[in-house]
Design a protein around this motif. Structure first.
Motif, short mmCIF file in Angstrom:
data_model
loop_
_atom_site.label_atom_id
_atom_site.label_comp_id
_atom_site.label_asym_id
_atom_site.label_seq_id
_atom_site.Cartn_x
_atom_site.Cartn_y
_atom_site.Cartn_z
N TYR A 455 0.83 -1.21 0.00
CA TYR A 455 0.00 0.00 0.00
C TYR A 455 0.86 1.25 0.00
O TYR A 455 0.56 2.24 -0.70
CB TYR A 455 -0.94 -0.01 1.21
N LEU A 456 1.95 1.25 0.74
CA LEU A 456 2.83 2.41 0.76
C LEU A 456 3.51 2.61 -0.59
O LEU A 456 3.77 3.74 -1.02
CB LEU A 456 3.86 2.26 1.87
N GLN A 457 3.79 1.50 -1.27
CA GLN A 457 4.41 1.59 -2.59
C GLN A 457 3.51 2.33 -3.57
O GLN A 457 3.99 3.00 -4.48
CB GLN A 457 4.72 0.19 -3.10
N ASP A 458 2.17 2.23 -3.35
CA ASP A 458 1.23 2.93 -4.23
C ASP A 458 1.50 4.43 -4.27
O ASP A 458 1.20 5.09 -5.28
CB ASP A 458 -0.21 2.72 -3.74
N VAL A 459 2.00 4.98 -3.15
CA VAL A 459 2.25 6.42 -3.08
C VAL A 459 3.75 6.72 -2.97
O VAL A 459 4.15 7.75 -2.45
CB VAL A 459 1.47 7.07 -1.91
N GLY A 460 4.56 5.80 -3.46
CA GLY A 460 5.99 6.03 -3.56
C GLY A 460 6.71 6.09 -2.23
O GLY A 460 7.69 6.84 -2.09
N LEU A 461 6.27 5.29 -1.27
CA LEU A 461 6.90 5.28 0.05
C LEU A 461 7.36 3.87 0.42
O LEU A 461 6.88 2.88 -0.14
CB LEU A 461 5.92 5.80 1.11
N MET A 462 8.25 3.80 1.38
CA MET A 462 8.75 2.51 1.84
C MET A 462 9.11 2.59 3.32
O MET A 462 9.38 3.68 3.85
CB MET A 462 9.99 2.11 1.03
N LEU A 463 9.09 1.44 3.98
CA LEU A 463 9.48 1.34 5.38
C LEU A 463 10.88 0.77 5.47
O LEU A 463 11.21 -0.21 4.80
CB LEU A 463 8.50 0.45 6.15
N GLU A 464 11.70 1.38 6.32
CA GLU A 464 13.07 0.92 6.52
C GLU A 464 13.29 0.62 8.00
O GLU A 464 13.06 1.48 8.85
CB GLU A 464 14.06 1.98 6.06
N PRO A 465 13.72 -0.61 8.33
CA PRO A 465 13.97 -0.93 9.74
C PRO A 465 15.32 -0.40 10.19
O PRO A 465 16.28 -0.35 9.42
CB PRO A 465 13.94 -2.46 9.76
N GLN A 466 15.39 -0.03 11.45
CA GLN A 466 16.67 0.36 12.06
C GLN A 466 16.89 -0.53 13.28
O GLN A 466 16.03 -0.60 14.17
CB GLN A 466 16.64 1.83 12.47
N LEU A 467 18.04 -1.18 13.32
CA LEU A 467 18.34 -2.09 14.42
C LEU A 467 18.87 -1.32 15.61
O LEU A 467 19.52 -0.27 15.48
CB LEU A 467 19.38 -3.12 13.98
N ALA A 468 18.60 -1.87 16.78
CA ALA A 468 19.14 -1.29 18.01
C ALA A 468 20.66 -1.46 18.03
O ALA A 468 21.19 -2.39 17.42
CB ALA A 468 18.53 -1.98 19.22
N PRO A 469 21.39 -0.57 18.72
CA PRO A 469 22.87 -0.66 18.71
C PRO A 469 23.41 -1.77 19.60
O PRO A 469 24.61 -2.06 19.53
CB PRO A 469 23.28 0.72 19.24
N GLU A 559 10.77 8.10 1.37
CA GLU A 559 10.41 8.15 -0.04
C GLU A 559 11.18 7.06 -0.77
O GLU A 559 12.38 6.85 -0.54
CB GLU A 559 10.76 9.52 -0.63
N ASP A 560 10.46 6.35 -1.64
CA ASP A 560 11.08 5.29 -2.43
C ASP A 560 11.81 5.92 -3.62
O ASP A 560 11.18 6.53 -4.48
CB ASP A 560 10.00 4.32 -2.92
N GLU A 566 3.74 8.03 -11.57
CA GLU A 566 2.32 7.88 -11.20
C GLU A 566 2.17 7.77 -9.69
O GLU A 566 1.20 8.26 -9.11
CB GLU A 566 1.73 6.63 -11.87
N ALA A 567 3.13 7.10 -9.03
CA ALA A 567 3.08 6.98 -7.57
C ALA A 567 3.27 8.33 -6.90
O ALA A 567 2.62 8.64 -5.89
CB ALA A 567 4.14 5.99 -7.08
N LEU A 568 4.13 9.16 -7.46
CA LEU A 568 4.35 10.49 -6.90
C LEU A 568 3.09 11.35 -7.05
O LEU A 568 2.74 12.12 -6.16
CB LEU A 568 5.54 11.16 -7.58
N GLN A 569 2.40 11.20 -8.18
CA GLN A 569 1.15 11.93 -8.38
C GLN A 569 0.10 11.45 -7.39
O GLN A 569 -0.65 12.26 -6.81
CB GLN A 569 0.66 11.72 -9.81
#
Length: 580
Positions: A455-469, A559-560, A566-569
């Protein structure tokens, strides 16, 4: 007519002196104090703060018979007028309780107004006696004699009362009068309110202009030219720390922390809180779940639609400051990213509660959080907002959007004061996107997350995980009275498997003294069995825990870089709250 008089003349006592006068219609009269206040789904047993109840009819003193903890029965010698007097302790500072001291008074009338049997739908007159120099801010019509008139008991209970040496600031939204009242609990009382500077407005001179813009954005979201209320009152309690709000038909009471305003995103969070409670003017107060039509003030009522009432409102409160032209696209993505991260890091969403269960169990779980809450529940505010995001993006695949569904429900039900049932919600969504006939019930009842990346890809977005140190040990500790105490143990995590429990005092790890929470992380080694010394109920013990590899600490919404035009629109249309 029922007359309710409240005497705040001795604020340092924290006692509100109440006088209620009425003319009985029957020789047996029942009285009852509400157990909760609408919008806050927790039985609060307000009666525990009531004292010194006495009832007189003319010169005769009447003895009430207690029928249950919050109710009384009166056997009357005649149908002459009666006066009921009592005191209520006002020492709890929240948006749903009463607080009175030398600086201000705030009254949630559900905690003060006895319901007289047979008079619920009769007019109720409210009178106040205030300390010298104080004034009252009441969202009811002011009468010539200085009292306020409510059409019935429900409108009376829906009326928050703020009083003190404050002043109000007036502005309008689409020609509708609005008032803003701020009690700054952190400001020194060095001058009368009429000459003292307003520190919040001094720090943020565009505040009222921005609040008005957010209110206008709410109207546009609902497709309405004017607000639902004919006049509106904002009451803000500016504390050192705090956050919350409670909606009413024509007003809201907010609490916000000055410390939060010191952060760059704090001002935006205040405007989001304004947006949330103001949007409730439509979604909740008038477009209301059928289970709350009418409201039962005496006992909990299961409201399965709270995910829509609060979750959809929580979703739009992120977008409304942007729609008002105040926050940027980057701000919106940051704030949605924060919510998505909180959601994905709450294990209770996977097995503890479905979204429907979260709403149904609001009375016993959401407002009664404890150490294990994250493992066995998920907030219908949070998960409801995430589902609202998913629904909005799903609807956009069909050329519609969530705002259109909200407007459809408002036009069909809310405008006419008709309560909605879950079937009404399902029909409204399916009318715009037939595929939701299967998906929406599954999302409400199941534990599997929607396909967020898609669903996030539809609007040109993505989730990125960050690991604990540092390695994952699955516990949270904090200083409690000078000792380092375990306040949370993650279910199924290394610390629980090693035998630690909430309340353990952490003494040492691998023979090294622990004095503060951050002392533990540098000593952890993933995959190795390590000794931790604790004190439990006064007895020293040594346990062994094996830390796991670092876990995801947070998720970022980005942002992906490979997003198609089209996703940016679609993203621009999504942020503008217009259909694709």
């Amino acid at each position: 007519m029922v007359d309710l008089s409240l005497d705040l003349g001795q604020p340092h006592s924290h006692l509100v002196h109440v006088s209620l006068r009425c003319t009985p219609a029957t020789p047996v009269l029942r009285l009852r104090l509400p157990a909760w206040t609408p919008g806050s789904y927790l039985i609060r047993d307000y009666v525990r703060h009531l004292e010194a109840l006495e009832i007189r009819q003319g010169t005769q003193s009447l003895q009430p018979i207690r029928s249950d903890p919050a109710g009384w029965r009166l056997e009357l010698p005649s149908l002459e007028p009666i006066e009921i007097r009592y005191k209520v302790l006002a020492a709890d500072l929240s948006v749903r309780t009463c607080h009175l001291d030398g600086d201000h008074g705030f009254l949630a009338l559900a905690a003060l107004a006895l319901q007289v049997e047979g008079e619920r739908w009769s007019p109720h007159r409210l009178s106040l006696r205030l300390p010298s120099g104080w004034q009252a801010f009441v969202p009811l019509p002011l009468q010539a004699d200085g009292s306020w008139l409510a059409l019935d008991f429900d409108q009376l209970v829906d009326t928050p009362v703020e009083a003190g040496p404050h002043r109000d600031h007036k502005f309008s939204v689409a020609g509708v009068p609005h008032r803003w009242v701020c009690w700054d609990a952190t400001a020194p009382a060095t001058a009368p309110a009429d000459v003292a500077p307003d520190s919040l407005l001094n720090a943020h001179p565009a505040l009222l202009q921005d609040v008005a813009a957010v209110c206008e954005a709410c109207c546009r979201l609902m497709g309405e030219p004017v607000p639902a209320a004919s006049a509106y009152l904002f009451v803000l309690h500016l504390l050192d720390q705090g956050y919350g709000g409670l909606e009413h038909d024509s007003s809201t009471v907010l609490q916000f922390g000055r410390q939060a305003l010191l952060k760059p995103e704090g001002y935006r969070q205040l405007l989001q809180l304004v947006a949330h409670e103001y949007l409730h003017q439509w979604n909740v107060r008038r477009l209301r779940p059928a289970a709350l039509c009418p409201i039962d003030y005496d006992k909990p009522v299961i409201v399965p639609g709270l995910w829509f009432a609060e979750g959809v409102t929580s979703y739009f409160d992120q977008l409304l400051p942007h729609l008002a032209g105040i926050s940027s696209e980057e701000d919106v993505l940051h704030d949605f990213g924060t919510d998505l991260s909180r959601f994905l890091l709450t294990p209770g969403r996977l097995a503890g509660q479905s979204l429907r269960q979260s709403a149904e169990e609001a009375w016993v779980k959401l407002y009664r959080r404890e150490a294990n809450s994250d493992d066995n529940q998920i907030s219908y505010y949070l998960k409801g907002a995430i589902l609202a995001l998913v629904l909005d993006l799903e609807l956009r695949r069909s050329g519609s959007c969530l705002a259109q569904v909200l407007r459809d429900l408002w036009a069909r039900l809310g405008r006419w004061g008709r309560g909605y049932r879950e079937q009404d919600l399902l029909e409204a969504f399916c009318a715009r996107s037939p595929g939701l006939a299967e998906r929406l019930p599954a999302w409400l009842d199941g534990f599997e997350d929607p396909d967020l990346p898609a669903y996030l890809q539809d609007v040109g977005l993505m989730l990125e995980p960050q690991l604990a140190p540092s390695p994952h040990v699955g516990l949270t500790a904090s200083l409690q009275g000078g000792t380092l105490e375990v306040v949370r143990v993650v279910r199924g995590g290394p610390s629980q498997e090693g035998g630690l429990v909430v309340g353990d005092e952490l003494i040492a790890f691998e023979g090294l003294r622990l004095r503060k929470p951050e002392d533990l992380a540098p000593l952890l080694q993933a995959g190795q069995r390590q000794a931790i010394t604790i004190s439990r109920r006064g007895r020293l013990r040594t346990l062994a825990i094996t830390a796991a590899a670092p876990a995801v600490e947070r998720w970022r919404l980005l942002e992906d870089p490979a997003a198609a035009p089209e996703a940016l629109q679609r993203r621009r249309q999504w942020l503008a709250v217009v259909p694709c």
